[in-house]
Structures are given as structure tokens and as C-alpha cells.
Design an enzyme around this catalytic site. Structure first.
Site, mmCIF file in Angstrom:
data_model
loop_
_atom_site.group_PDB
_atom_site.id
_atom_site.type_symbol
_atom_site.label_atom_id
_atom_site.label_comp_id
_atom_site.label_asym_id
_atom_site.label_seq_id
_atom_site.Cartn_x
_atom_site.Cartn_y
_atom_site.Cartn_z
ATOM 1 N N SER A 28 0.842 -1.194 0.000
ATOM 2 C CA SER A 28 0.000 0.000 0.000
ATOM 3 C C SER A 28 0.876 1.242 0.000
ATOM 4 O O SER A 28 2.097 1.158 0.119
ATOM 5 C CB SER A 28 -0.925 0.006 1.214
ATOM 6 N N LYS A 29 0.208 2.381 -0.098
ATOM 7 C CA LYS A 29 0.918 3.666 -0.208
ATOM 8 C C LYS A 29 1.946 3.884 0.889
ATOM 9 O O LYS A 29 2.955 4.537 0.687
ATOM 10 C CB LYS A 29 -0.093 4.817 -0.168
ATOM 11 N N ARG A 30 1.650 3.340 2.071
ATOM 12 C CA ARG A 30 2.596 3.612 3.162
ATOM 13 C C ARG A 30 3.943 2.925 2.932
ATOM 14 O O ARG A 30 4.934 3.262 3.563
ATOM 15 C CB ARG A 30 1.980 3.257 4.521
#
Ligand code: GLU
Length: 486
Positions: free
Chosen positions: A260-262
Site C-alpha cells: 500500500s501507499k505507506r
């Protein structure tokens, strides 16, 4: 063998994800290897989650990756993709056909009624399957519900399909990647194929489209396995030929959670914006499931296609190692010719006025700064001192190198001497050597001498070859910067 026809079928609910890019790549490779066709279909049946911006991003990203599709409606000499929302008139008649054959039925349950059923199941700690409350409604009962203003959805009857086509409740298929997979049909539950608003659900539209588009192999992520069982039942009920399925392991982040983006970039366009090279990205993505038979991981798409065997793809999950991608990208940057690199770097140099440099100076700047580049955008922070009259001096450089007791002496002497130098690299090389020697005799280390000059001219303690920097900047700017520093 019939013609191989595969497809990539993204839902435009976000920018093209790197995982979808991998699915697209594997389909593309499979088609290439088998002289087949590779088709793009936009699955936008869920209007609420769809946006034109995402659709455009999907096109642009696939094209950028070199994964353009082989067919579709003609849009001015180019192929458009197939788009499900433009095909809404196709699906109802197939749903109707299933109703007539007895494999589907109208369901009048309201969302509240269904919610209540689910809650009941949760309360009893049971897996929820639809109660089939509507399966045997009489015509009169249906009329009454219609009169109440209820609009029916259409549900697929799993038990009817099971009775017609299977001797046991176990549904099996041979997955091209994972081998035999099975599912107990009693646990599937009658699922909706047409919503009450007249649009098809994903599972239904996908089967009708794959059937009409004569898709021979469906290669996609393993998160679709539970859908595959439902889809097989629909093919059987339609009397259609069932394609082969191949399910790929998921792509996980280095911490083994969902990527994911993190963790970093996830959309193809983000990687491109950051300055990853397409060839590196495609090569890296291929390795998320495919392995080269000769152990050499750096490969072009054509080489990968030659060495691509679907049965040998990894059935387990792959880890998206950003570090490995970075390494790979740096290898691809090293392989670029100087001319190519100069062009590719330009978008990342927009904050500078490139017209300050001659073509020759720009070439030299790239030559002396390319070595440590991991991604193209690294260039932005690597070269500020080549531009502008003045230079910003890093705080730590001021308090450390420039505050050192000998710095002032070194810089003063430098200005005095440099005035008379010719600023070509070769001369500078000799002059600086003399210069270091001069201070060495006074007990000042050559390293210290050079640090002072570098700090005054570039504002940093590290960077490209000093002679090249001085030559590119030219005498006037260099002396001005050193004087300013003094
Ligand atoms: N539209 C689906 C998705 O984006 C893929 C459907 C498929 O490959 O069958 O996950």
C-alpha cells in the site's frame, strides 16, 4: 489449438496499480509467446467507483509500459478498449436466458432483508449464504411484490447448476499456475448476476464478456479464485466453453502485508514520475512470479517472452522489494547512452534554467553526475550548484569545513591564483595539483584544501568531479562564489 486470446480487465477505481501491471504483463507475455491476442477491457460496472481520470491513467500507464492492446473498437485509427458500461444492453438477455433455463431467478429481497439474514447468520456463527427465499415465488407472489414497487435483482441458483452438471457438491478445476483447486458448492450461496437497477454484477459481466470475446485463458490474481468458481457455474449454465484459468500469487510489501501507499509508490504513474525507467520496472515486475531459466535476472521483454512458461510461474506470493527495484533501476540507468540519459533527465531538471549551460556543458554535467543515480529524479538534488550565480551553502558546511582554521587562507590563495588560470579541465587538473602541493608543504592536507574549495563553490562537501564542476561553471562564477564565501 484454437487461437490464444487473453485479456487484462482492470476496474477503473484507481490509477493503474503495479499489481495490475504485472497481471497485464503476464497476459501480454502469454499472448506473445503463443502468437495470441491480448485484449483490454475496462470493467466499470460499478459506476460509483469509476472515474474518467482513472480510465485515462490506465490507458496511459499500459501504453507507457509497452503493453498496448491488440484489438477493440476503432477510435480514429487506434484501438479503444472494450468498456463494460458501453455494453449494458448485452447482458440482460443472457440473464433472461438463464432464468428461462431455470438457472436463475428474480429476487425481490430488499437490502434491509438481506442485512437481517446476514446478522442472523453472524449471530449463529454461521457462514452466510442467501436463504433462497425468492427462488420458488409464484407468479402471483411476484406480481404482488412488483405492485409494491419492488424491482427484482436476478440471482444465480447454485443448487440447480450443481444438480444439472455435477454428481457431488465439490467443484474442481485445474489451475494453470496452482494445479487442482476445489470449492464446496454448498458454501457458495445464490449470488446476484443482475442488480435491480438492470446492470450486471462483476461476476456476470466478466463471464459474458470473456465468452463473447472468446477468451481462452484467464490469468489474474489469486484474489479472484472464489469468483472463478461462480464463473465456472455460469459458463456451464450458459452451455459455453470454459476457458482455462491461471491464478497468480499476490504481491506483498517487504513487511508481508498488503502493498500500500505507506510502503512507497504503488501506481505505475507514480513510479514513472519518480524516475523509474520503464524497462527496469517491467523487468522487475516480471520477476514477481516469473524466474529466468538461466538465472540472469536482467532481461528485456522479448527475452522474458521467450523464456515464459505459465506452468512455471510461482504459485506463492511475491515480495515487492523496493531496494531491489532501486538497484535494478540504477543498472538500467548505467546502460543508457549519454544522449538518451540527457533527454530522460530533462523533466527532472525543470526547476533549473538549462539554457545557462551549453550543450557541451550539459553533457559533461550529466557525465559526471550519473554514477550514483538510482532513480532519474535523484538528479534534481544532485546538481543545484551547476545553476545560478550564487550557491546555497549547507548549514553543516558553514559550521564545519568553512569554519576550519585554514579555509580562509586556502580560499584567498585560490582566488589569487585562479584569476590567471585557463578554466579547461586539463589545465585545472594540473593547477589544482600544484595548489594542493603548495599547501601540503605548509602542513595542510590535500583533502582539506579541496574541501574548502568544494564547499565554497558548491555549498557541499561531496559531489561530482571538482575539475569538471569548475570548468562547467567557468572562471567568473567560481571566483564570485569563492569571494562571496570569503
Ligand atoms: N476487474 C477485475 C479487477 O480489477 C479483474 C477481473 C478479472 O480479471 O477477471 O480486479
Amino acid at each position: 489449438m484454437e487461437q490464444v486470446r487473453v485479456r487484462i480487465a482492470p476496474s477503473p477505481s484507481g490509477n493503474l496499480h503495479i499489481g495490475t501491471a504485472r497481471t497485464a504483463l503476464f497476459n501480454y507475455l502469454y499472448a506473445k509467446k503463443n502468437n495470441g491476442k491480448y485484449i483490454l477491457r475496462i470493467e466499470d460496472t460499478d459506476a460509483e467507483r469509476t472515474s474518467q481520470e482513472y480510465i485515462d491513467n490506465i490507458f496511459d500507464s499500459l501504453k507507457a509500459l509497452g503493453l498496448s492492446w491488440d484489438e477493440g473498437p476503432d477510435v480514429g485509427g487506434e484501438y479503444g478498449p472494450y468498456t463494460q458500461s458501453e455494453r449494458f444492453d448485452i447482458y440482460p438477455k443472457y440473464a433472461q436466458m438463464l432464468v428461462e433455463k431455470g438457472f436463475a431467478y428474480e429476487c425481490f429481497c430488499t437490502p434491509e432483508e438481506l442485512e437481517a439474514e446476514k446478522e442472523e447468520a453472524t449471530k449463529n456463527k454461521q457462514a452466510y449464504v442467501y436463504s433462497k427465499k425468492c427462488e420458488n415465488l409464484t407468479e402471483e407472489e411476484k406480481e404482488k411484490l412488483r405492485a409494491e414497487g419492488r424491482k427484482p435483482a436476478i440471482r444465480f441458483s447454485v443448487s440447480k447448476a450443481q444438480k444439472a452438471f455435477h454428481n457431488s457438491s465439490m467443484l474442481k478445476f485445474n489451475d494453470l499456475v496452482k494445479g487442482e483447486l476445489h470449492q464446496d458448492m454448498d458454501l457458495i450461496g445464490d449470488f446476484v448476476i443482475m442488480k435491480s437497477n438492470g446492470t450486471p454484477t462483476y461476476n456476470f459481466a466478466v463471464v459474458i464478456d470473456d465468452m463473447l470475446m472468446k477468451i481462452s485463458q484467464i490469468i489474474r490474481g489469486e484474489d479472484h479464485i472464489s469468483n472463478t468458481f461462480k464463473q465456472i457455474l455460469i459458463y456451464e449454465a450458459l452451455g459455453a466453453e470454459i476457458p482455462q484459468f491461471g491464478h497468480l500469487g499476490m504481491i506483498l510489501a517487504p513487511d508481508r502485508s498488503k502493498l500500500s501507499k505507506r510502503h512507497g509508490a504503488t501506481a505505475v504513474s507514480e513510479f514513472v514520475e519518480k524516475g523509474y525507467l520503464i524497462d527496469a520496472l517491467v523487468n522487475f515486475v516480471a520477476l514477481l512470479g516469473w524466474s529466468p531459466s538461466d538465472g540472469n535476472e536482467i532481461k528485456s521483454v522479448d527475452e522474458i517472452a521467450q523464456d515464459f512458461r505459465i506452468g512455471e510461474l510461482s504459485a506463492s506470493n511475491s515480495i515487492f522489494e523496493y531496494d531491489k527495484l532501486n538497484w535494478m533501476n540504477s543498472q538500467y540507468i548505467k546502460k543508457l547512452s549519454l544522449e538518451e540519459l540527457k533527454e530522460r533527465l530533462k523533466p527532472f531538471l525543470e526547476k533549473y534554467d538549462l539554457s545557462e549551460l551549453t550543450e557541451e556543458q550539459y553533457s559533461r554535467m550529466v557525465e559526471v553526475t550519473r554514477e550514483p543515480l538510482t532513480i532519474l529524479s535523484d538528479i534534481t538534488d544532485a546538481v543545484p550548484y551547476f545553476f545560478g550565480e550564487n550557491v546555497e551553502i549547507e548549514e553543516s558546511v558553514k559550521t564545519d569545513v568553512l569554519a576550519a582554521e585554514n579555509s580562509k587562507k586556502v580560499l584567498k590563495e585560490f582566488v589569487e591564483r585562479a584569476k590567471n588560470w585557463s578554466f579547461d579541465e586539463e589545465t585545472l587538473h594540473h593547477k589544482l595539483e600544484e595548489f594542493r602541493g603548495f599547501f601540503k608543504e605548509q602542513g595542510i592536507k590535500p583533502k582539506e584544501t579541496m574541501w574548502a574549495i568544494r564547499a565554497a563553490v558548491t555549498g557541499r562537501t561531496r559531489g561530482a568531479d571538482m575539475c569538471a564542476i569548475l570548468a562547467i561553471l567557468g572562471k567568473d562564477k567560481v571566483i564570485k562564489r569563492v569571494n562571496q564565501c570569503l
